[in-house]
Design an enzyme around this catalytic site. Structure first.
Site, PDB file in Angstrom:
ATOM      1  N   LYS A 244       0.879  -1.187   0.000  1.00  0.00           N
ATOM      2  CA  LYS A 244       0.000   0.000   0.000  1.00  0.00           C
ATOM      3  C   LYS A 244       0.904   1.221   0.000  1.00  0.00           C
ATOM      4  CE  LYS A 244      -4.449   0.811   0.147  1.00  0.00           C
ATOM      5  NZ  LYS A 244      -5.557  -0.088  -0.243  1.00  0.00           N
TER       6      LYS A 244
ATOM      7  N   ASP B 170      -7.123   4.121  -4.326  1.00  0.00           N
ATOM      8  CA  ASP B 170      -7.753   3.938  -3.010  1.00  0.00           C
ATOM      9  C   ASP B 170      -8.372   5.310  -2.705  1.00  0.00           C
ATOM     10  OD1 ASP B 170      -7.862   1.870  -0.631  1.00  0.00           O
ATOM     11  OD2 ASP B 170      -7.435   3.775   0.333  1.00  0.00           O
TER      12      ASP B 170
HETATM   13  P1  NDP Z   1     -13.070   7.534  -2.496  1.00  0.00           P
HETATM   14  O1  NDP Z   1     -12.003   8.521  -2.299  1.00  0.00           O
HETATM   15  O2  NDP Z   1     -13.640   7.335  -3.844  1.00  0.00           O
HETATM   16  O3  NDP Z   1     -14.270   7.807  -1.484  1.00  0.00           O
HETATM   17  C1  NDP Z   1     -14.055   7.863  -0.116  1.00  0.00           C
HETATM   18  C2  NDP Z   1     -15.362   8.220   0.558  1.00  0.00           C
HETATM   19  O4  NDP Z   1     -15.224   8.060   1.967  1.00  0.00           O
HETATM   20  C3  NDP Z   1     -15.768   9.657   0.333  1.00  0.00           C
HETATM   21  O5  NDP Z   1     -17.163   9.724   0.353  1.00  0.00           O
HETATM   22  C4  NDP Z   1     -15.152  10.358   1.545  1.00  0.00           C
HETATM   23  O6  NDP Z   1     -15.777  11.591   1.868  1.00  0.00           O
HETATM   24  C5  NDP Z   1     -15.431   9.322   2.611  1.00  0.00           C
HETATM   25  N1  NDP Z   1     -14.509   9.455   3.731  1.00  0.00           N
HETATM   26  C6  NDP Z   1     -13.158   9.413   3.683  1.00  0.00           C
HETATM   27  N2  NDP Z   1     -12.656   9.594   4.906  1.00  0.00           N
HETATM   28  C7  NDP Z   1     -13.707   9.769   5.732  1.00  0.00           C
HETATM   29  C8  NDP Z   1     -13.837   9.989   7.113  1.00  0.00           C
HETATM   30  N3  NDP Z   1     -12.752  10.092   7.892  1.00  0.00           N
HETATM   31  N4  NDP Z   1     -15.095  10.086   7.628  1.00  0.00           N
HETATM   32  C9  NDP Z   1     -16.187   9.967   6.837  1.00  0.00           C
HETATM   33  N5  NDP Z   1     -16.118   9.771   5.513  1.00  0.00           N
HETATM   34  C10 NDP Z   1     -14.907   9.669   4.965  1.00  0.00           C
HETATM   35  O7  NDP Z   1     -12.464   6.145  -1.935  1.00  0.00           O
HETATM   36  P2  NDP Z   1     -12.963   4.665  -2.200  1.00  0.00           P
HETATM   37  O8  NDP Z   1     -14.420   4.615  -2.386  1.00  0.00           O
HETATM   38  O9  NDP Z   1     -12.067   4.081  -3.231  1.00  0.00           O
HETATM   39  O10 NDP Z   1     -12.557   3.961  -0.819  1.00  0.00           O
HETATM   40  C11 NDP Z   1     -13.483   3.803   0.245  1.00  0.00           C
HETATM   41  C12 NDP Z   1     -13.012   2.678   1.143  1.00  0.00           C
HETATM   42  O11 NDP Z   1     -12.944   1.463   0.392  1.00  0.00           O
HETATM   43  C13 NDP Z   1     -11.611   2.834   1.743  1.00  0.00           C
HETATM   44  O12 NDP Z   1     -11.597   2.224   3.029  1.00  0.00           O
HETATM   45  C14 NDP Z   1     -10.732   2.034   0.811  1.00  0.00           C
HETATM   46  O13 NDP Z   1      -9.545   1.605   1.432  1.00  0.00           O
HETATM   47  C15 NDP Z   1     -11.651   0.874   0.511  1.00  0.00           C
HETATM   48  N6  NDP Z   1     -11.381   0.099  -0.697  1.00  0.00           N
HETATM   49  C16 NDP Z   1     -11.278   0.696  -1.920  1.00  0.00           C
HETATM   50  C17 NDP Z   1     -11.054  -0.063  -3.043  1.00  0.00           C
HETATM   51  C18 NDP Z   1     -11.010   0.536  -4.408  1.00  0.00           C
HETATM   52  O14 NDP Z   1     -10.904  -0.223  -5.359  1.00  0.00           O
HETATM   53  N7  NDP Z   1     -11.107   1.846  -4.566  1.00  0.00           N
HETATM   54  C19 NDP Z   1     -10.884  -1.526  -2.964  1.00  0.00           C
HETATM   55  C20 NDP Z   1     -11.102  -2.067  -1.642  1.00  0.00           C
HETATM   56  C21 NDP Z   1     -11.325  -1.263  -0.563  1.00  0.00           C
HETATM   57  P3  NDP Z   1     -15.255  12.995   1.230  1.00  0.00           P
HETATM   58  O15 NDP Z   1     -15.782  12.995  -0.166  1.00  0.00           O
HETATM   59  O16 NDP Z   1     -15.879  14.036   2.094  1.00  0.00           O
HETATM   60  O17 NDP Z   1     -13.763  12.978   1.288  1.00  0.00           O
HETATM   61  O1  2IT Z   2      -7.884  -1.845  -0.706  1.00  0.00           O
HETATM   62  C1  2IT Z   2      -7.835  -2.307  -1.861  1.00  0.00           C
HETATM   63  O2  2IT Z   2      -7.954  -3.510  -2.094  1.00  0.00           O
HETATM   64  C2  2IT Z   2      -7.632  -1.377  -2.979  1.00  0.00           C
HETATM   65  N1  2IT Z   2      -7.592  -0.166  -2.751  1.00  0.00           N
HETATM   66  C3  2IT Z   2      -7.455  -1.891  -4.368  1.00  0.00           C
HETATM   67  C4  2IT Z   2      -6.021  -2.276  -4.620  1.00  0.00           C
HETATM   68  C5  2IT Z   2      -5.692  -2.642  -6.031  1.00  0.00           C
HETATM   69  O3  2IT Z   2      -4.501  -2.898  -6.255  1.00  0.00           O
HETATM   70  O4  2IT Z   2      -6.557  -2.681  -6.900  1.00  0.00           O
END
Ligand code: NDP
Ligand code: 2IT
Length: 445
Positions: free
Chosen positions: A125, A165
């Protein structure tokens, strides 16, 4: 072999103040210790001691010039945790709250998650304390270029393959890719989540949310239930939340909440297709606040809170770590929630997870439930190696099969004598076995 307590004391002493990392290590090792005690072949090799020590951590300066001609300095990181089963693989997070502890917890979790997908990917990461909110694209591009100017020394298609992420989506991956190509003079698959026009996989943007819903449907099946007709609360409103809502709608569920760092919206009429499109336009790019949604569609916005007090059948946390605590778990249980599946990484506090188990509620931990994202990243790597692209149907079909298979692994290692499926235990052990076997085979490295 040390006792669990002695092992944890040593990890705490070595990694002081790294609360998120310690939380993840405690959760995983409490599942693994009893398993290792029953399986002598895993005992002599100090596997957990090695798995909790990153193979390598790179920390670097990211200097760049903003639109006001001021110099800004951010900190960049890449935690290369474990390469036993494949090149390092895992996302990049750009957010002001990024610390080494957060990235170590994410890289540690990623190692087990990637193993569960069945694809050859190690765990990593990275990211930076940079926040794109309110910044013009030109600044985001300059930041990404400076970040990649250093990162490019440590990554590559057979070495380490970052992706998105929090705060890193298609736009950022595009800028990062462009700079890598320029610096190295190579067009290859060193990043995933790329645009469709430059060898990104179809379905990668959708994969985490879609995979989460496929996994939740498998969980419900074990109780002869399904998503259709259920009321669902979702947190977050970014990439994972958006495609979670899209797939929930397709499965006939009603989603009533979304959130962001400012608070949550409660829409008792349900967030349908058009409202979801509004959220996508609002959040992607300019990153507006979900407060705007409440104004536009005349519903409640609750400032500074998470959506867990809203009555639901199924809760899908998709924002960030530790967004669901023991109090929230009690409220969800009291309100009749029957299934919690994590789209985010470690959104539920350990005490909350214990309460779900006590109350016989289905609980799908992130490393299993949200593995669809990295799984399709793995499929993007395969397509890049083949210099070929698969159709949407082909990728989606593979994603479904992978999520089903992860569910089966969780059942295999997590089903107790009373019939309760402890998905946390199942995912931790199921992810561990393959990495452990590879580490033993490869000697003391
Ligand atoms: P994005 O940046 O697209 O969205 C993040 C969202 O979470 C936004 O709505 C943001 O709000 C909100 N957020 C972030 N921090 C906080 C906080 N401290 N309190 C409340 N809301 C918060 O990220 P992703 O959707 O990609 O990621 C979301 C989660 O999923 C993370 O935990 C990530 O690690 C996990 N994840 C992502 C993957 C991927 O493929 N993208 C794969 C697997 C897991 P705001 O808009 O106000 O910043
Ligand atoms: O938390 C996760 O699994 C991710 N943000 C996706 C990682 C990736 O390499 O696609």
């Amino acid at each position: 072999m040390d006792s669990l307590q002695t092992f944890l004391d040593k990890v705490r002493a070595k990694n002081p103040n790294e609360n998120e990392f310690l939380q993840a290590v405690e959760a995983v090792s409490s599942s693994l210790f009893p398993f290792i005690e029953q399986h002598p072949k895993y005992q002599r090799h100090k596997l957990l001691e090695r798995m909790t020590e990153p193979e390598r951590v790179v920390i670097f300066r990211v200097p760049w010039v903003n639109s006001k001609d001021e110099i800004e300095i951010n900190r960049g990181y890449r935690v290369q945790m474990n390469s036993a089963i494949g090149p390092y693989k895992g996302g990049l997070r750009f957010r002001s709250s990024v610390t080494l502890s957060v990235l170590k917890f994410l890289a540690f979790e990623q190692t087990f998650k990637n193993s569960l997908t069945g694809l050859p990917m190690g765990g990593a990461k990275g990211g930076s304390d940079f926040d794109s909110k309110g910044r013009p694209d030109s600044e985001i591009m300059r930041f990404c270029q400076s970040f990649m100017t250093e990162l490019c020394r440590y990554i590559g298609p057979d070495r380490d393959v970052p992706a998105g992420d929090i705060g890193v989506g298609g736009r950022e991956i595009g800028y990062l890719f462009g700079q890598y190509k320029r610096l190295k003079g190579e067009f290859n698959g060193m990043l995933t989540g790329k645009g469709e026009s430059f060898s990104g996989s179809l379905i990668r943007p959708e994969a985490t949310g879609y995979g989460l819903v496929y996994f939740a449907e498998e969980m419900l099946k074990t109780r002869k239930e399904k998503l259709q007709g259920k009321t669902v609360t979702v947190s977050g409103s970014g990439n994972v939340a958006q495609y979670t809502v899209e797939k929930c709608l397709e499965y006939g569920a009603k989603v009533v909440t979304l959130s962001d760092s400012g608070g949550f919206v409660y829409d008792p009429k349900g967030i349908g297709k058009e409202k979801l499109q509004y959220i996508m336009n609002l959040k992607n790019g300019l990153r507006g606040s979900v407060r705007e949604y409440a104004k536009k569609f005349d519903c409640d916005f609750v400032e500074g809170e998470h959506p867990w007090k809203i009555k639901c059948d199924i809760a899908l946390p998709c924002a960030t770590e530790n967004e669901l605590n023991a109090e929230d778990a009690k409220t969800l249980i009291a309100n009749g929630c029957r299934c919690v599946a994590e789209g985010a990484n470690m959104p539920s506090a350990s005490e909350a997870i214990a309460l779900f188990k006590e109350s016989d509620i289905l609980f799908g931990p992130g490393k299993a439930a949200n593995a669809g994202g990295v799984a399709v990243s793995g499929l993007e790597m395969s397509q890049n190696s083949l210099r070929y692209s698969w159709s949407r149907e082909e990728v989606d079909d593979r994603l479904k099969k992978i999520m089903k298979n992860i569910h089966e692994i969780c059942v295999q290692y997590g089903k107790g004598e009373n019939g309760y499926i402890d998905y946390k235990k199942g995912a931790n052990i199921g992810g561990f076995v393959k990495v452990a076997d590879a580490m033993i085979a490869q000697g003391i490295v």
